[in-house]
Design a protein around this motif. Structure first.
Motif, PDB file in Angstrom:
ATOM      1  N   LEU A 113       9.132  50.975 112.082  1.00 30.94           N
ATOM      2  CA  LEU A 113       9.578  49.712 112.675  1.00 30.94           C
ATOM      3  C   LEU A 113      10.809  49.940 113.553  1.00 30.94           C
ATOM      4  N   GLU A 114      11.742  50.778 113.079  1.00 30.82           N
ATOM      5  CA  GLU A 114      12.930  51.097 113.861  1.00 30.82           C
ATOM      6  C   GLU A 114      12.543  51.756 115.189  1.00 30.82           C
ATOM      7  N   TYR A 115      11.573  52.654 115.135  1.00 31.24           N
ATOM      8  CA  TYR A 115      11.110  53.309 116.359  1.00 31.24           C
ATOM      9  C   TYR A 115      10.514  52.285 117.328  1.00 31.24           C
ATOM     10  N   LEU A 116       9.678  51.388 116.804  1.00 25.67           N
ATOM     11  CA  LEU A 116       9.058  50.358 117.647  1.00 25.67           C
ATOM     12  C   LEU A 116      10.093  49.402 118.226  1.00 25.67           C
ATOM     13  N   SER A 117      11.209  49.261 117.518  1.00 20.57           N
ATOM     14  CA  SER A 117      12.273  48.359 117.982  1.00 20.57           C
ATOM     15  C   SER A 117      13.200  49.021 118.997  1.00 20.57           C
ATOM     16  N   GLY A 118      12.935  50.303 119.290  1.00 22.21           N
ATOM     17  CA  GLY A 118      13.710  50.978 120.320  1.00 22.21           C
ATOM     18  C   GLY A 118      14.745  51.960 119.833  1.00 22.21           C
ATOM     19  N   LYS A 119      14.822  52.181 118.537  1.00 21.87           N
ATOM     20  CA  LYS A 119      15.809  53.135 118.031  1.00 21.87           C
ATOM     21  C   LYS A 119      15.421  54.546 118.437  1.00 21.87           C
ATOM     22  N   LYS A 120      16.385  55.300 118.940  1.00 23.75           N
ATOM     23  CA  LYS A 120      16.145  56.672 119.357  1.00 23.75           C
ATOM     24  C   LYS A 120      16.288  57.623 118.175  1.00 23.75           C
ATOM     25  N   MET A 121      15.255  58.404 117.920  1.00 24.39           N
ATOM     26  CA  MET A 121      15.288  59.416 116.868  1.00 24.39           C
ATOM     27  C   MET A 121      14.759  60.717 117.438  1.00 24.39           C
ATOM     28  N   THR A 122      15.349  61.814 117.018  1.00 27.25           N
ATOM     29  CA  THR A 122      14.798  63.099 117.409  1.00 27.25           C
ATOM     30  C   THR A 122      13.482  63.312 116.663  1.00 27.25           C
ATOM     31  N   SER A 127      10.359  62.739 111.689  1.00 25.47           N
ATOM     32  CA  SER A 127       9.456  63.307 110.687  1.00 25.47           C
ATOM     33  C   SER A 127      10.068  63.214 109.283  1.00 25.47           C
ATOM     34  N   LYS A 128      11.375  63.371 109.198  1.00 26.96           N
ATOM     35  CA  LYS A 128      12.051  63.240 107.906  1.00 26.96           C
ATOM     36  C   LYS A 128      11.994  61.800 107.408  1.00 26.96           C
ATOM     37  N   ALA A 129      12.217  60.852 108.311  1.00 32.87           N
ATOM     38  CA  ALA A 129      12.244  59.442 107.926  1.00 32.87           C
ATOM     39  C   ALA A 129      10.864  58.917 107.541  1.00 32.87           C
ATOM     40  N   ILE A 130       9.827  59.402 108.195  1.00 28.39           N
ATOM     41  CA  ILE A 130       8.479  58.877 107.948  1.00 28.39           C
ATOM     42  C   ILE A 130       7.701  59.706 106.936  1.00 28.39           C
ATOM     43  N   TYR A 131       7.749  61.025 107.072  1.00 31.38           N
ATOM     44  CA  TYR A 131       6.920  61.887 106.219  1.00 31.38           C
ATOM     45  C   TYR A 131       7.711  62.608 105.132  1.00 31.38           C
ATOM     46  N   GLY A 132       9.035  62.525 105.216  1.00 29.15           N
ATOM     47  CA  GLY A 132       9.874  63.100 104.172  1.00 29.15           C
ATOM     48  C   GLY A 132      10.148  64.582 104.305  1.00 29.15           C
ATOM     49  N   ARG A 346       8.056  69.053 119.902  1.00 40.73           N
ATOM     50  CA  ARG A 346       9.432  68.724 119.526  1.00 40.73           C
ATOM     51  C   ARG A 346      10.343  68.744 120.759  1.00 40.73           C
ATOM     52  N   ASP A 347      10.253  69.801 121.528  1.00 38.14           N
ATOM     53  CA  ASP A 347      11.112  69.914 122.706  1.00 38.14           C
ATOM     54  C   ASP A 347      10.746  68.892 123.782  1.00 38.14           C
ATOM     55  N   TYR A 348       9.460  68.624 123.936  1.00 32.52           N
ATOM     56  CA  TYR A 348       9.023  67.647 124.942  1.00 32.52           C
ATOM     57  C   TYR A 348       9.466  66.238 124.567  1.00 32.52           C
ATOM     58  N   LEU A 349       9.217  65.838 123.328  1.00 35.40           N
ATOM     59  CA  LEU A 349       9.561  64.477 122.897  1.00 35.40           C
ATOM     60  C   LEU A 349      11.070  64.281 122.774  1.00 35.40           C
ATOM     61  N   ASP A 350      11.805  65.361 122.545  1.00 29.32           N
ATOM     62  CA  ASP A 350      13.266  65.272 122.499  1.00 29.32           C
ATOM     63  C   ASP A 350      13.894  65.343 123.894  1.00 29.32           C
ATOM     64  N   GLY A 351      13.057  65.459 124.922  1.00 31.81           N
ATOM     65  CA  GLY A 351      13.550  65.448 126.292  1.00 31.81           C
ATOM     66  C   GLY A 351      14.152  66.761 126.754  1.00 31.81           C
ATOM     67  N   LYS A 352      13.880  67.842 126.021  1.00 29.23           N
ATOM     68  CA  LYS A 352      14.448  69.141 126.394  1.00 29.23           C
ATOM     69  C   LYS A 352      13.612  69.865 127.447  1.00 29.23           C
ATOM     70  N   ILE A 353      12.325  69.507 127.531  1.00 29.48           N
ATOM     71  CA  ILE A 353      11.454  70.080 128.558  1.00 29.48           C
ATOM     72  C   ILE A 353      10.627  68.964 129.181  1.00 29.48           C
ATOM     73  N   ARG A 384       3.276  61.510 118.118  1.00 31.53           N
ATOM     74  CA  ARG A 384       4.617  62.052 117.954  1.00 31.53           C
ATOM     75  C   ARG A 384       4.707  63.073 116.801  1.00 31.53           C
ATOM     76  N   SER A 385       5.633  62.891 115.879  1.00 34.11           N
ATOM     77  CA  SER A 385       5.867  63.906 114.840  1.00 34.11           C
ATOM     78  C   SER A 385       4.752  63.962 113.791  1.00 34.11           C
ATOM     79  N   TYR A 386       3.749  63.111 113.919  1.00 36.59           N
ATOM     80  CA  TYR A 386       2.573  63.181 113.036  1.00 36.59           C
ATOM     81  C   TYR A 386       1.992  64.598 113.023  1.00 36.59           C
ATOM     82  N   LEU A 387       2.196  65.303 114.102  1.00 37.43           N
ATOM     83  CA  LEU A 387       1.664  66.647 114.288  1.00 37.43           C
ATOM     84  C   LEU A 387       1.995  67.591 113.133  1.00 37.43           C
TER      85      LEU A 387
END
Length: 433
Positions: A113-122, A127-132, A346-353, A384-387
């Motif tokens: 929900l936080e992600y859908l609301s616009g919160k930025k997460m690496t 992956s830690k917040a959703i899958y532990g 990880r690098d693509y979604l984090d904006g590093k590449i 996303r981090s579902y991968l």
């Protein structure tokens, strides 16, 4: 005697109080389970990929529709339910397990929900917040070593390693007009292996479809009542090793068996409402994908699998077995490159590449065709981090099963089935690494 009577009276009052408290706590837990379903269905209105399957009562779906909750209202109600169950404690291990799983469900819902609301997460924070869990990172030297081994195994010739790989693999593509027969044969074999050790729900079944225009290679859509729709994407070539992989992962003893078992054990037998919904972005996916991948080797020991493929699937597909052993070695090495997808995503979604760089890395490190790389990037952007659930999930499940120290084939199946009937929560997997 008088003192004894007084003590007996006090004890009886305490027991009654404890009984009432336990009953009240169970009522809170049951309600929180139903509320989770309503909130998950509500979140699904904002996120088309969140609810992967729902096979619970229509009444809860109707409540979600009637409420029409906003995202902030979903968040408020989820936090309230989470706070109510965090302090619960039961004498029953089963109920404490249920509480812990439900806590994880609520926490992952709030994170999504936080992600859908616009919160930025690496990538790792998400992956830690959703899958532990957080996936490890592998450096370029790790992948270079595998690519070097692959280079030595592939037939010599002109062109890059990617070109030689593509040319070599062409002879192992299943013709499109033979896909249905080959896949149904593989699925039937996976089922026959599974029913030797697992009692499946009566009437369980699946429907197989071939589709195009999807960001994934295959998908199991669980329909409830032990029924599944298994779809195979034919946008890219399908090679002879894939039918067994997908038959086991999507069907037997993978997703189809897992969801059918959850439905029977927790929804129909116990009436635990929260297990009637499968939120894709939740710790359940770490178990589901990890077990589906681990289940391939449970169902098929390597030597037996290759014998079946060579004697049955290769002829059905009209594929020559002359270079089969070399092909198997190539596929093993390509499998060792699977973690590259996580590192690149990880690098693509984090904006590093950039997207172009991500595509280039998939082509050069995963040795993918441009078309397959485009499909993978689309998957990154949607899921996303579902991968991490495919690679890290598999490793954690395999480690968990190794700890059981099973010796025989029967013992391995028994431990695997126990895992399906009682999916471990992430912290249990972490302590078993």
């Amino acid at each position: 005697m008088k003192k004894i009577l007084i003590l007996s009276f006090i004890l009886s009052i305490l027991l009654i109080s404890c009984g009432k408290q336990s009953s009240k706590d169970l009522e809170v837990l049951n309600k929180a389970g139903e509320n989770f379903v309503v909130l998950a269905l509500s979140l699904g209105d904002y996120d088309e990929n969140y609810v992967d399957a729902y096979f619970g009562p229509d009444s809860l779906d109707a409540i979600a529709e009637a409420l029409g909750l906003r995202l902030d209202e979903i968040k408020s109600r989820a936090n309230k339910n989470l706070q109510q169950i965090q302090g619960l404690n039961f004498k029953s291990d089963s109920l404490n397990y249920r509480r812990d799983f439900l806590i994880n469900f609520y926490q992952s819902l709030l994170a999504r929900l936080e992600y859908l609301s616009g919160k930025k997460m690496t990538f790792d924070e998400e992956s830690k917040a959703i899958y532990g869990v957080v996936a490890p990172r592998f450096d370029s030297k790790f992948y270079s070593g595998i690519l070097s081994s692959l280079d030595s195994v592939l037939p010599k010739g002109k062109g890059s390693i990617k070109d030689r790989l593509s040319e070599f693999k062409k002879r192992f593509i299943i013709p499109e007009n033979k896909l249905d027969t080959v896949f149904k044969t593989a699925i039937a074999k996976g089922r026959s292996q599974t029913v030797k050790f697992i009692k499946l729900p009566k009437g369980e079944n699946f429907k197989l479809e071939f589709v195009k225009g999807k960001p994934w290679g295959a998908y199991n859509w669980f329909q409830g009542n032990s029924q599944s729709l298994i779809q195979i994407n034919t946008d890219v070539p399908i090679y002879i090793d894939r039918p067994i992989d997908l038959a086991c992962h999507e069907g037997y003893p993978g997703h189809h068996v897992f969801h059918s078992t959850i439905e029977r054990e927790y929804v129909k037998k116990r009436g635990w409402a929260e297990f009637s919904i499968y939120p894709l972005f939740s710790p359940m996916s770490l178990i589901s994908e990890g077990a589906a991948n681990a289940g391939i080797d449970i169902a098929f020991e390597k030597k037996a699998r290759r014998k079946f493929e060579k004697q049955v699937l290769f002829p059905l597909a009209g594929i020559d077995t002359t270079y089969a052993d070399k092909y198997y070695r190539v596929i093993e090495l390509l499998g060792e490159l699977d973690n590259a997808s996580t590192d690149i995503a990880r690098d693509y979604l984090d904006g590093k590449i950039s997207k172009a760089k991500a595509k280039d890395l998939l082509i050069n490190y995963k040795l993918q065709t441009p078309e397959r790389a485009d499909m993978n990037i689309q998957f990154f952007e949607i899921y996303r981090s579902y991968l991490i659930n495919y690679t890290l999930g598999q490793k954690m499940i395999e480690n968990y099963l190794v700890k059981k120290n099973s010796k025989t084939e029967k013992e391995k199946w028994q431990e695997f089935y126990k895992l399906l009937k009682r999916p471990p929560i992430p912290k249990e997997l972490l302590t078993n690494e």
